[in-house]
Design an enzyme around this catalytic site. Structure first.
Site, PDB file in Angstrom:
ATOM      1  CE  LYS A 247      -2.435   3.197   2.253  1.00  0.00           C
ATOM      2  NZ  LYS A 247      -2.218   4.657   2.774  1.00  0.00           N
ATOM      3  CB  CYS A 322     -18.130   4.551   1.915  1.00  0.00           C
ATOM      4  SG  CYS A 322     -19.337   2.782   1.388  1.00  0.00           S
ATOM      5  CB  CYS A 329     -27.095   4.277   3.211  1.00  0.00           C
ATOM      6  SG  CYS A 329     -25.983   3.162   3.362  1.00  0.00           S
ATOM      7  CB  CYS A 332     -24.439   8.048   0.368  1.00  0.00           C
ATOM      8  SG  CYS A 332     -23.692   6.876  -1.340  1.00  0.00           S
ATOM      9  CB  CYS A 338     -24.627   0.666  -2.575  1.00  0.00           C
ATOM     10  SG  CYS A 338     -23.524  -0.284  -0.946  1.00  0.00           S
TER      11      CYS A 338
END
Length: 353
Positions: A247, A322, A329, A332, A338
């Site tokens: 990463k 998120c 949600c 969102c 989703c």
DNA sequence: CTCCTGCGAA
DNA sequence: TTCGCTGGAG
């Protein structure tokens, strides 16, 4: 020869030993005690009074060990159960065509051969939400580390910033970097000469500061001996550094060298891509899936010009909307795409307002 | 898989 | 009190 006397002695011994091990049975507030003790040590270290420092340090050591034991005994593997792919049973949303993509033939991990539907709409929606929200990564991400420095110092700052940032809140990382900057400890030469204990104090309280301090010393030495004080410029060489994994390596390549070798996939990108949005592939919810596999899967279909911006985009989205715990949600705008929207929040009745 | 670290949000 | 934090190494 009286029995009560013996009893008293025994009680006294009990009290003493309990004090020594910090009262094992009724141990109530370890963290507060630990924090205040730690602050005490810090302040006494600032005022240069080495008298009581060692005693407090010992206490803190014992406390820490005890707290750790206590905690690990109780809350063992409750950590990474965020995934819970109940989505498998919930609703198979438009299964993409799956076939072995030709590489990783031994792996049973299925590859997407088709670009997921609606990914552009999803990204556009996220971009809109991100333009109004202000995520920590925007102001304090390690992309911003040392933007006013010369290229070589800036790259080193990016590397150190990445190293410190793992498992640490952004503002904590930012503070540690600022402290290093003020003490002129952001070059390989300076860190190589500096005392490891001093580094440790400066970067406290970032996560794993002991290991990171020693890693910084090792990295500085490697950078000096093999790369003339600069940082490595290839993925393979970056991965050789202690404390630098896939990463961080991709992040440093993208941000430090402006050389896009791959997508930097962290927990946010992994979670959002694989379990919630974008990929929507029930078969991809395999437990064997790792961030590295997510990266490979993403790189198969995502246009390369999106490889760099998708990381801050999704990280900020993951920090503000998120979130792993209690995703919002409700605010969102792409929750319609989703598969797991409104699924993980078992509190639909609480807001009759 | 387990450990490493402390701290703030809920 | 619990949990997660832009992870990495053994």
């Amino acid at each position: 020869m009286s029995f009560p006397l013996f009893k008293n002695i025994s009680a006294l011994v009990n009290v003493t030993s309990q004090k020594i091990i910090f009262s094992s049975s009724s141990f109530k507030m370890p963290k507060t005690k630990l924090s205040s003790a730690k602050r005490e040590i810090n302040s006494s270290a600032d005022s240069k009074s080495p008298g009581s420092e060692s005693a407090n340090g010992e206490s803190v050591q014992k406390l820490r060990v005890f707290v750790r034991k206590k905690r690990t005994k109780k809350t063992v593997q409750t950590t990474v159960e965020e995934v819970k792919p109940e989505i498998l049973d919930q609703k198979p949303c438009s299964l993409p065509e799956i076939e072995d993509f030709g590489y990783g033939k031994d792996s049973s991990f299925p590859r997407l051969t088709k670009t997921p539907d609606n990914w552009e709409k999803v990204l556009e929606g996220i971009r809109k939400m991100r333009s109004s929200e202000d995520a920590p990564v925007d102001s304090m991400g390690c992309e911003k580390a040392g933007t006013s420095l010369p290229p070589k110092e800036r790259r080193f700052a990016v590397l150190v910033s990445s190293l410190l940032s793992s498992q640490t809140k952004d503002h904590v990382t930012h503070g540690a970097i600022q402290r290093l900057l003020q003490n002129n400890l952001l070059t390989a030469e300076a860190i190589d000469k500096a005392d490891e204990g001093e580094i440790k104090e400066l970067i406290y309280p970032v996560g794993f500061y002991t290991r990171k301090a020693s890693n910084m010393k090792k990295i500085a030495k490697i950078c000096l001996s093999k790369y003339d004080g600069d940082i490595p410029s290839t993925l393979e060489e970056l991965l050789q550094l202690p404390g630098i994994g896939p990463k961080m390596a991709h992040l440093v390549m993208n941000v430090g060298w402006n050389n896009v070798q791959g997508i930097c996939v962290d927990t946010h990108v992994h979670r959002i891509c694989l379990y919630r949005l974008l990929i929507n592939d029930p078969l991809a919810l395999s437990r064997t899936s790792t961030p590295e596999e997510t990266r490979e899967a993403l790189q198969l279909w995502l246009p390369k010009e999106e490889w760099v911006p998708i990381n801050p985009l999704l990280v900020g989205f993951g920090q503000t909307v998120c979130t792993p715990l209690r995703p919002r949600c409700g605010i969102c705008t792409v929750s319609g795409f989703c598969p797991s929207a409104f699924k993980e929040s078992p509190s639909p009745s609480s807001k009759t307002k």
